[in-house]
Design a protein around this motif. Structure first.
Motif, mmCIF file in Angstrom:
data_model
loop_
_atom_site.group_PDB
_atom_site.id
_atom_site.type_symbol
_atom_site.label_atom_id
_atom_site.label_comp_id
_atom_site.label_asym_id
_atom_site.label_seq_id
_atom_site.Cartn_x
_atom_site.Cartn_y
_atom_site.Cartn_z
ATOM 1 N N LYS A 89 6.087 14.899 -32.375
ATOM 2 C CA LYS A 89 6.948 15.853 -33.084
ATOM 3 C C LYS A 89 6.541 16.164 -34.430
ATOM 4 C CE LYS A 89 10.820 12.936 -31.190
ATOM 5 N NZ LYS A 89 11.589 11.728 -31.561
ATOM 6 N N SER B 37 6.759 9.229 -31.478
ATOM 7 C CA SER B 37 7.051 9.975 -32.823
ATOM 8 C C SER B 37 5.781 11.140 -33.210
ATOM 9 C CB SER B 37 7.188 9.303 -34.052
ATOM 10 O OG SER B 37 6.172 8.253 -34.290
ATOM 11 N N ASP B 38 4.573 10.589 -32.685
ATOM 12 C CA ASP B 38 3.493 11.720 -32.827
ATOM 13 C C ASP B 38 3.604 12.926 -32.026
ATOM 14 O OD1 ASP B 38 2.403 9.898 -34.536
ATOM 15 O OD2 ASP B 38 0.846 8.912 -32.860
ATOM 16 N N GLY C 241 10.595 9.030 -27.408
ATOM 17 C CA GLY C 241 10.386 7.850 -28.494
ATOM 18 C C GLY C 241 8.919 7.746 -28.993
ATOM 19 N N THR D 190 8.783 18.772 -30.313
ATOM 20 C CA THR D 190 9.629 19.711 -31.435
ATOM 21 C C THR D 190 10.533 20.686 -30.696
ATOM 22 O OG1 THR D 190 7.570 19.734 -32.671
ATOM 23 C CG2 THR D 190 9.392 21.477 -33.140
ATOM 24 N N THR E 32 6.172 4.397 -26.800
ATOM 25 C CA THR E 32 6.374 4.706 -28.380
ATOM 26 C C THR E 32 5.222 5.354 -28.755
ATOM 27 O OG1 THR E 32 5.801 2.523 -28.604
ATOM 28 C CG2 THR E 32 8.207 3.105 -28.658
ATOM 29 N N SER E 33 3.923 5.544 -27.946
ATOM 30 C CA SER E 33 2.702 6.114 -28.221
ATOM 31 C C SER E 33 2.155 7.102 -27.017
ATOM 32 C CB SER E 33 1.911 5.125 -28.727
ATOM 33 O OG SER E 33 1.254 4.396 -27.383
#
Ligand SMILES: Cc1cc2nc3c(=O)[nH]c(=O)nc-3n(C[C@H](O)[C@H](O)[C@H](O)COP(=O)(O)OP(=O)(O)OC[C@H]3O[C@@H](n4cnc5c(N)ncnc54)[C@H](O)[C@@H]3O)c2cc1C
Length: 287
Positions: free
Chosen positions: A61, A58-59, A56, A76, A12-13
């Motif tokens: 995108k 989010s950074d 997963g 993206t 997630t990171s």
């Protein structure tokens, strides 16, 4: 048509993703949209034991403006690029190119990061990024760095990424307002990779070309930045003699393989036509 077995990881990171890739070693691959990697796995041309899914994180995108640059997160999608009015206004060649990639289903999940990091000379975005003088923001477990798109591609599927590194974002200097641009691509059918394609970005000032850059897709082992070809046009009024010489120099660096898209001579010839068309359309659009 069935891939080999693999373990699936969903960090997630960015730190967790590059930590996993470093710890799992050579048998691990980053997974983005999967529209190049999964077909390769199904054909058993790639058999990673671990997939590190970046979906997963989010950074990775989103599209943001930073000073004079636009920074686009690696995850993206091509569809997100098409949806961004800001991007279409400031760097319209990205919209033009995205629309020529595959079909809507692929564009919905295929990512910019995957397209530029894949290293397939058939991918369309790398030559455009070279043309725009973009750079790739890269992260590994121990360091972060930035690599110019023009220095990134070393061979077919070989890039400047070190093991365990990922592209986190693509940073593009916003071209001058009123610049001319075009991405011309010959493909056998909708959704196909290029037989040859050319990206042109130029600025005209006082009736003369102030700057011009040219990128070529799928006419060598790597995307090509046609530096000398672009230089020929600088200072000219885009007269026919200058265009002919530019096309000649672009053709001179093309060295495609013969494949289902045609023999070598044909693909070099098409590359020249794509360059000519892109220059002329960029000229029409320049203000
Ligand atoms: C039918 C079809 C037609 C297509 N036509 C075209 C076309 O005309 N033009 C074109 O350009 N493409 C085309 N593609 C490819 C498509 O655009 C892919 O989506 C794209 O090339 C890869 O993006 P992805 O997100 O799917 O990456 P993935 O397939 O997930 O990954 C591709 C490779 O890049 C690596 N990778 C992914 N993200 C990163 C990252 N952030 N950092 C480091 N490494 C990373 C992966 O480990 C893998 O090796 C087509 C695909 C299909 C299925």
């Amino acid at each position: 048509m069935i891939p080999g077995s693999f373990a699936y990881h969903r960090p997630t990171s960015i730190a967790e993703a590059v930590g996993l890739l470093a710890d799992l070693g050579e048998d691990a691959r980053a997974l983005a949209g999967g529209h190049s990697l999964i077909p390769m796995m199904k054909l058993r041309l790639a058999s990673p034991s671990h997939l590190v899914d970046l979906a997963g994180v989010s950074d990775l995108k989103g599209i943001r403006v930073e000073g004079g640059d636009i920074v686009i997160g690696a995850m993206t999608t091509q569809c997100d690029l098409l949806a961004s009015e800001q991007l279409s206004a400031k760097i319209p060649i990205l919209r033009e190119t995205s629309l020529l990639i595959a079909d809507p289903q692929v564009r919905y999940v295929g990512t910019l990061g995957g397209n530029v990091a894949n290293g397939d000379p058939g991918n369309d975005m790398p030559a455009v990024m070279m043309c725009l003088d973009a750079s790739y923001e890269v992260a590994g477990k121990a360091r972060k760095r930035r690599i110019s798109a023009r220095d990134f591609y070393k061979g077919a599927y070989v890039t400047a990424l070190a093991p365990g590194e990922i592209v986190t974002a693509v940073r593009i200097p916003v071209p001058a307002q009123g610049h001319g641009f075009a991405y011309e691509k010959l493909k056998r059918k909708v959704g196909d990779y290029a037989t040859a394609a050319a990206a042109v970005v130029l600025v005209i000032s006082g009736g003369k070309v102030a700057s011009c850059s040219i990128g070529l897709t799928n006419v060598a082992d790597t995307p090509l930045y046609a530096r000398e070809a672009g230089m020929v046009l600088v200072g000219t009024a885009l007269d026919e003699a200058a265009v002919v010489e530019t096309v000649r120099r672009a053709r001179a660096i093309a060295s495609p393989a013969a494949d289902l898209r045609g023999p070598v001579e044909f693909r070099v010839h098409v590359a020249g036509i794509m360059v000519r068309r892109a220059i002329l359309r960029a000229k029409e659009r320049a203000r």
